[in-house]
Design a protein around this motif. Structure first.
Motif, PDB file in Angstrom:
ATOM      1  N   GLN A 189      24.643  10.338   2.277  1.00  0.00           N
ATOM      2  CA  GLN A 189      25.830  11.042   2.746  1.00  0.00           C
ATOM      3  C   GLN A 189      25.447  12.158   3.716  1.00  0.00           C
ATOM      4  N   GLY A 190      26.149  12.190   4.865  1.00  0.00           N
ATOM      5  CA  GLY A 190      25.896  13.210   5.875  1.00  0.00           C
ATOM      6  C   GLY A 190      24.818  12.829   6.877  1.00  0.00           C
ATOM      7  N   CYS A 191      24.225  11.635   6.719  1.00  0.00           N
ATOM      8  CA  CYS A 191      23.162  11.194   7.635  1.00  0.00           C
ATOM      9  C   CYS A 191      23.669  10.063   8.518  1.00  0.00           C
ATOM     10  N   ARG A 192      23.000   9.876   9.650  1.00  0.00           N
ATOM     11  CA  ARG A 192      23.422   8.837  10.593  1.00  0.00           C
ATOM     12  C   ARG A 192      22.798   7.489  10.302  1.00  0.00           C
ATOM     13  N   ARG A 193      21.623   7.485   9.667  1.00  0.00           N
ATOM     14  CA  ARG A 193      20.971   6.212   9.359  1.00  0.00           C
ATOM     15  C   ARG A 193      19.967   6.387   8.233  1.00  0.00           C
ATOM     16  N   ALA A 194      19.651   5.260   7.586  1.00  0.00           N
ATOM     17  CA  ALA A 194      18.603   5.222   6.556  1.00  0.00           C
ATOM     18  C   ALA A 194      17.452   4.396   7.115  1.00  0.00           C
ATOM     19  N   GLU A 195      16.236   4.736   6.705  1.00  0.00           N
ATOM     20  CA  GLU A 195      15.057   4.035   7.210  1.00  0.00           C
ATOM     21  C   GLU A 195      14.083   3.776   6.073  1.00  0.00           C
ATOM     22  N   VAL A 196      13.513   2.566   6.064  1.00  0.00           N
ATOM     23  CA  VAL A 196      12.504   2.195   5.073  1.00  0.00           C
ATOM     24  C   VAL A 196      11.343   1.540   5.804  1.00  0.00           C
ATOM     25  N   ALA A 197      10.130   1.980   5.491  1.00  0.00           N
ATOM     26  CA  ALA A 197       8.926   1.355   6.046  1.00  0.00           C
ATOM     27  C   ALA A 197       8.008   0.994   4.885  1.00  0.00           C
ATOM     28  N   VAL A 198       7.409  -0.185   4.969  1.00  0.00           N
ATOM     29  CA  VAL A 198       6.498  -0.644   3.926  1.00  0.00           C
ATOM     30  C   VAL A 198       5.198  -1.077   4.580  1.00  0.00           C
ATOM     31  N   ARG A 212       0.816  -1.213   0.000  1.00  0.00           N
ATOM     32  CA  ARG A 212       0.000   0.000   0.000  1.00  0.00           C
ATOM     33  C   ARG A 212       0.850   1.265   0.000  1.00  0.00           C
ATOM     34  N   GLU A 213       2.028   1.209   0.682  1.00  0.00           N
ATOM     35  CA  GLU A 213       2.839   2.425   0.781  1.00  0.00           C
ATOM     36  C   GLU A 213       4.288   2.071   1.056  1.00  0.00           C
ATOM     37  N   LEU A 214       5.174   2.804   0.430  1.00  0.00           N
ATOM     38  CA  LEU A 214       6.616   2.667   0.653  1.00  0.00           C
ATOM     39  C   LEU A 214       7.131   4.019   1.123  1.00  0.00           C
ATOM     40  N   GLN A 251      13.623  12.148   1.522  1.00  0.00           N
ATOM     41  CA  GLN A 251      12.385  11.623   2.080  1.00  0.00           C
ATOM     42  C   GLN A 251      11.400  11.407   0.939  1.00  0.00           C
ATOM     43  N   LEU A 252      10.747  10.249   0.957  1.00  0.00           N
ATOM     44  CA  LEU A 252       9.804   9.910  -0.103  1.00  0.00           C
ATOM     45  C   LEU A 252       8.722   9.013   0.466  1.00  0.00           C
ATOM     46  N   VAL A 253       7.476   9.316   0.145  1.00  0.00           N
ATOM     47  CA  VAL A 253       6.353   8.437   0.467  1.00  0.00           C
ATOM     48  C   VAL A 253       5.659   8.121  -0.848  1.00  0.00           C
ATOM     49  N   LEU A 254       5.638   6.844  -1.196  1.00  0.00           N
ATOM     50  CA  LEU A 254       5.059   6.397  -2.462  1.00  0.00           C
ATOM     51  C   LEU A 254       3.862   5.508  -2.151  1.00  0.00           C
ATOM     52  N   SER A 255       2.665   5.953  -2.542  1.00  0.00           N
ATOM     53  CA  SER A 255       1.445   5.183  -2.288  1.00  0.00           C
ATOM     54  C   SER A 255       1.042   4.425  -3.537  1.00  0.00           C
TER      55      SER A 255
END
Length: 198
Positions: A57-66, A3-5, A15-19
């Motif tokens: 680059q320049g960030c402390r972490r990456a996050e992905v939610a599905v 439903r959403e990434l 930052q990206l929200v893909l529905s």
């Protein structure tokens, strides 16, 4: 169904929200448009090996939610029940990787291992890419798709339960036969001792 990434600080993506709507969906675009990054983010969330290079680059972490619809096929439901994850209207899978390459994952807010993400991920999404091996080559997946197409999931579950019961009955019979043989041998040994003492 997805439903959403949601992606944060993953490779080049801030930052990206893909529905996604119901039905067939396709990602298209020119080379370099970012299609592969979206697929990498999805495969990462679903248990692929973590890579510190995925942190922007320049960030402390990456996050992905599905976010998925709650899965309907019995195999996925059985896994979730085994992990004490309660049914809900949707299933949320989330994973983070830090700049050292260490990752953590959650399903419905419950901490899970990479192996658990990979196990459920293979049942939630089948990702096809150029020159990539995919689940359609897996006999278990072929059977599952065929059973689902034939709307035979309940029959499959009934056969699995009957097979398990048959195997358990065979084990009980084998144990009873072994006990009988042991008992006969013990009687023969005791009879021999008695004859020796008389």
């Amino acid at each position: 169904m997805i439903r959403e990434l949601e992606i944060r600080d993953f490779v080049l993506v801030d930052q990206l929200v893909l529905s996604f709507d119901r039905g067939f969906g396709a990602l298209t675009g020119e080379t370099g448009a970012g299609k592969s990054i979206l697929l990498d983010a999805l495969t990462f969330a679903l248990g692929a090996r973590a890579d510190a290079g995925w942190v922007r680059q320049g960030c402390r972490r990456a996050e992905v939610a599905v976010r998925f619809d709650w899965p309907k096929h019995p195999e996925a439901q059985a896994l979730l029940a085994q992990w004490a994850i309660e049914p809900d209207g949707e299933l949320v899978v989330r994973r983070v990787v830090d700049e050292s390459g260490r990752s953590r994952g959650w399903i419905q807010g419950v901490a899970v291992t990479q192996g658990q993400l990979r196990a459920i991920g293979g049942l939630l999404a089948d990702i096809h890419g150029q020159h990539a091996h995919h689940a359609l080559l897996d006999p278990a997946t072929q059977r599952r798709l065929l059973d689902r197409f034939a709307e035979a999931e309940r029959d499959v579950e009934a056969v699995e339960n009957a097979y398990r019961a048959w195997q358990q009955a065979k084990e009980r019979v084998a144990a009873a036969v072994a006990a009988q043989v042991h008992g006969a041998e013990e009687r023969e040994r005791l009879a021999w001792w008695l004859s020796e003492w008389q």
